[in-house]
Design an enzyme around this catalytic site. Structure first.
Site, PDB file in Angstrom:
ATOM      1  N   HIS A  97     -33.269  19.172 -39.043  1.00 17.70           N
ATOM      2  CA  HIS A  97     -34.282  18.545 -39.035  1.00 17.70           C
ATOM      3  C   HIS A  97     -35.641  17.632 -38.969  1.00 17.70           C
ATOM      4  CE1 HIS A  97     -33.950  13.464 -41.704  1.00 17.70           C
ATOM      5  NE2 HIS A  97     -34.965  14.412 -42.295  1.00 17.70           N
ATOM      6  N   ASP A 146     -28.458  13.020 -46.838  1.00 14.33           N
ATOM      7  CA  ASP A 146     -28.858  12.994 -45.635  1.00 14.33           C
ATOM      8  C   ASP A 146     -28.377  11.069 -45.923  1.00 14.33           C
ATOM      9  OD1 ASP A 146     -28.906  12.968 -42.827  1.00 14.33           O
ATOM     10  OD2 ASP A 146     -30.537  13.312 -42.766  1.00 14.33           O
ATOM     11  N   GLY A 193     -22.726  11.985 -40.721  1.00 16.16           N
ATOM     12  CA  GLY A 193     -22.962  11.258 -38.701  1.00 16.16           C
ATOM     13  C   GLY A 193     -22.219  10.690 -38.944  1.00 16.16           C
ATOM     14  N   HIS A 201     -26.064  19.584 -38.268  1.00 15.34           N
ATOM     15  CA  HIS A 201     -27.264  18.676 -38.561  1.00 15.34           C
ATOM     16  C   HIS A 201     -27.464  18.078 -37.186  1.00 15.34           C
ATOM     17  CE1 HIS A 201     -29.894  17.140 -41.143  1.00 15.34           C
ATOM     18  NE2 HIS A 201     -30.059  15.977 -40.504  1.00 15.34           N
ATOM     19  N   PHE A 251     -32.609   6.424 -38.172  1.00 15.54           N
ATOM     20  CA  PHE A 251     -31.145   5.679 -37.331  1.00 15.54           C
ATOM     21  C   PHE A 251     -29.640   6.645 -38.112  1.00 15.54           C
ATOM     22  CE2 PHE A 251     -34.478   2.510 -36.810  1.00 15.54           C
ATOM     23  CZ  PHE A 251     -34.500   2.539 -35.394  1.00 15.54           C
ATOM     24  N   MET A 259     -36.548  13.472 -33.829  1.00 17.16           N
ATOM     25  CA  MET A 259     -37.442  12.270 -34.052  1.00 17.16           C
ATOM     26  C   MET A 259     -38.014  12.055 -32.920  1.00 17.16           C
ATOM     27  SD  MET A 259     -34.589   9.305 -35.029  1.00 17.16           S
ATOM     28  CE  MET A 259     -33.157  10.261 -36.564  1.00 17.16           C
ATOM     29  N   GLY A 283     -25.812   5.315 -38.648  1.00 20.55           N
ATOM     30  CA  GLY A 283     -25.112   4.674 -39.361  1.00 20.55           C
ATOM     31  C   GLY A 283     -25.357   3.203 -40.607  1.00 20.55           C
ATOM     32  N   SER A 316     -24.199  15.795 -38.562  1.00 17.74           N
ATOM     33  CA  SER A 316     -24.659  15.440 -37.873  1.00 17.74           C
ATOM     34  C   SER A 316     -25.226  15.332 -36.376  1.00 17.74           C
ATOM     35  CB  SER A 316     -26.113  14.266 -38.400  1.00 17.74           C
ATOM     36  OG  SER A 316     -26.612  13.951 -37.942  1.00 17.74           O
ATOM     37  N   MET A 367     -37.957  14.783 -38.270  1.00 20.59           N
ATOM     38  CA  MET A 367     -38.539  13.700 -38.574  1.00 20.59           C
ATOM     39  C   MET A 367     -39.566  13.474 -37.385  1.00 20.59           C
ATOM     40  SD  MET A 367     -34.905  11.664 -39.076  1.00 20.59           S
ATOM     41  CE  MET A 367     -33.835  12.950 -38.801  1.00 20.59           C
ATOM     42  N   ASP A 371     -30.839  16.210 -35.174  1.00 19.45           N
ATOM     43  CA  ASP A 371     -32.142  15.495 -36.323  1.00 19.45           C
ATOM     44  C   ASP A 371     -33.166  15.043 -34.725  1.00 19.45           C
ATOM     45  OD1 ASP A 371     -31.100  13.837 -38.720  1.00 19.45           O
ATOM     46  OD2 ASP A 371     -29.235  13.535 -37.904  1.00 19.45           O
ATOM     47  N   MET A 428     -34.082  12.012 -49.023  1.00 16.54           N
ATOM     48  CA  MET A 428     -32.851  10.817 -48.147  1.00 16.54           C
ATOM     49  C   MET A 428     -32.502  10.042 -48.573  1.00 16.54           C
ATOM     50  SD  MET A 428     -33.345  11.641 -44.772  1.00 16.54           S
ATOM     51  CE  MET A 428     -32.832  10.390 -43.703  1.00 16.54           C
TER      52      MET A 428
HETATM   53  C1  DX5 Z   1     -31.284   9.762 -40.180  1.00 17.53           C
HETATM   54  C2  DX5 Z   1     -30.532  11.328 -39.868  1.00 17.53           C
HETATM   55  C3  DX5 Z   1     -29.523  11.285 -40.132  1.00 17.53           C
HETATM   56  C4  DX5 Z   1     -28.302  10.348 -39.636  1.00 17.53           C
HETATM   57  C5  DX5 Z   1     -26.728  10.476 -41.029  1.00 17.53           C
HETATM   58  O1  DX5 Z   1     -32.338   9.385 -40.324  1.00 17.53           O
HETATM   59  O2  DX5 Z   1     -31.472  11.913 -40.435  1.00 17.53           O
HETATM   60  O3  DX5 Z   1     -28.556  12.233 -40.489  1.00 17.53           O
HETATM   61  O4  DX5 Z   1     -27.110  11.552 -38.742  1.00 17.53           O
HETATM   62  O5  DX5 Z   1     -25.731   9.451 -40.411  1.00 17.53           O
HETATM   63  P1  DX5 Z   1     -25.623   9.066 -40.832  1.00 17.53           P
HETATM   64  O6  DX5 Z   1     -24.181   9.928 -42.015  1.00 17.53           O
HETATM   65  O7  DX5 Z   1     -24.315   8.332 -40.438  1.00 17.53           O
HETATM   66  O8  DX5 Z   1     -25.839   7.499 -41.796  1.00 17.53           O
HETATM   67 ZN    ZN Z   2     -30.628  14.211 -40.905  1.00 12.77          ZN
END
Ligand code: DX5
Ligand code: ZN
Length: 219
Positions: free
Chosen positions: A63, A172, A194, A30, A140, A34, A142, A7, A65, A32, A134
């Site tokens: 993805h 994810d 990520g 990936h 977010f 948002m 991390g 990601s 969101m 993301d 999920m």
């Molecule tokens: C969160 C995202 C993820 C995110 C994962 O809403 O959909 O794709 O980047 O990041 P890590 O692997 O750092 O949790």
């Molecule tokens: Zn994602």
């Protein structure tokens, strides 16, 4: 088949081209999106996807969101998405949205947040190409993985097995070197990461997880 989907949310955007190059051995990238409505954060969107499309050959695993994603299916297709995943909770008509994605020739993914039972996915078993469970609250990078979400993956895998389906299950959020074995054992096969890929030595991280997948496929 086990697939790695790094990601870019965790990548250094000022050095995105190099980051993508270092992650190119992975299967997917990936992406993301948002909207600040469906999730309490804003990331990047269509123009950034077009630029990423120009500099990577990896499958673009997008993805969304965003609230009512059906409004943007065509635009994400035109920007280069290969797989478009929408949230069950964000669609007023899930079946229609998956249909629109297929009409554009993309693979359609259907995602659920941690609080949504995987049973809601049953009516879409023959329509979705991939289900995304999920493992953190979306919004977010991390965060730490929510252990109860791993049980949802096992439950979904057995529901699919019962119908003789081997549909991809993507996970994810919060996936690390420490919990990857548990995730694979639960039956997920498309693994988004990520921080675990883009923090530290990117190509070494990618190699670690690809080797892990190869080992797991041999067992
Ligand atoms: C969160 C995202 C993820 C995110 C994962 O809403 O959909 O794709 O980047 O990041 P890590 O692997 O750092 O949790
Ligand atoms: Zn994602």
């Amino acid at each position: 088949m086990l697939l790695l989907s790094p990601s870019i949310l965790a990548a250094d955007f000022a050095d995105l081209k190099n980051c993508l190059k270092k992650a190119e051995k992975a299967d997917y990238i990936h992406f993301d999106v948002m909207d600040g409505m469906f999730v309490p954060n804003i990331s990047f969107g269509i123009p950034v996807l077009s630029s990423v499309r120009r500099i990577t050959k990896n499958v673009l695993d997008v993805h969304l969101m965003i609230q009512e994603p059906s409004r943007y299916v065509e635009k994400f297709h035109d920007a280069g998405a290969d797989i478009l995943t929408v949230h069950y909770e964000a669609c007023s008509d899930v079946g229609r949205t998956l249909g629109l994605i297929h009409e554009k020739g993309m693979k359609a993914g259907l995602a659920v947040k941690p609080g949504t039972d995987v049973k809601v996915l049953l009516p879409y078993f023959s329509e979705a190409d991939m289900f995304l469970v999920m493992t953190v609250e979306p919004g977010f990078g991390g965060q730490s993985l929510i252990p109860a979400c791993v049980d949802k993956v096992s439950k979904l895998r057995s529901l699919l097995d019962r119908q003789g389906l081997d549909t991809d299950i993507e996970v994810d959020g919060g996936i690390t070197r420490e919990n990857i074995d548990t995730i694979l054992n639960a039956g997920a096969n498309v693994i988004v990461m990520g921080s675990s890929v883009f923090r530290g030595n990117i190509s070494e991280n990618v190699d670690f997880f690809l080797n892990k997948f190869e080992e797991a496929s041999r067992c």
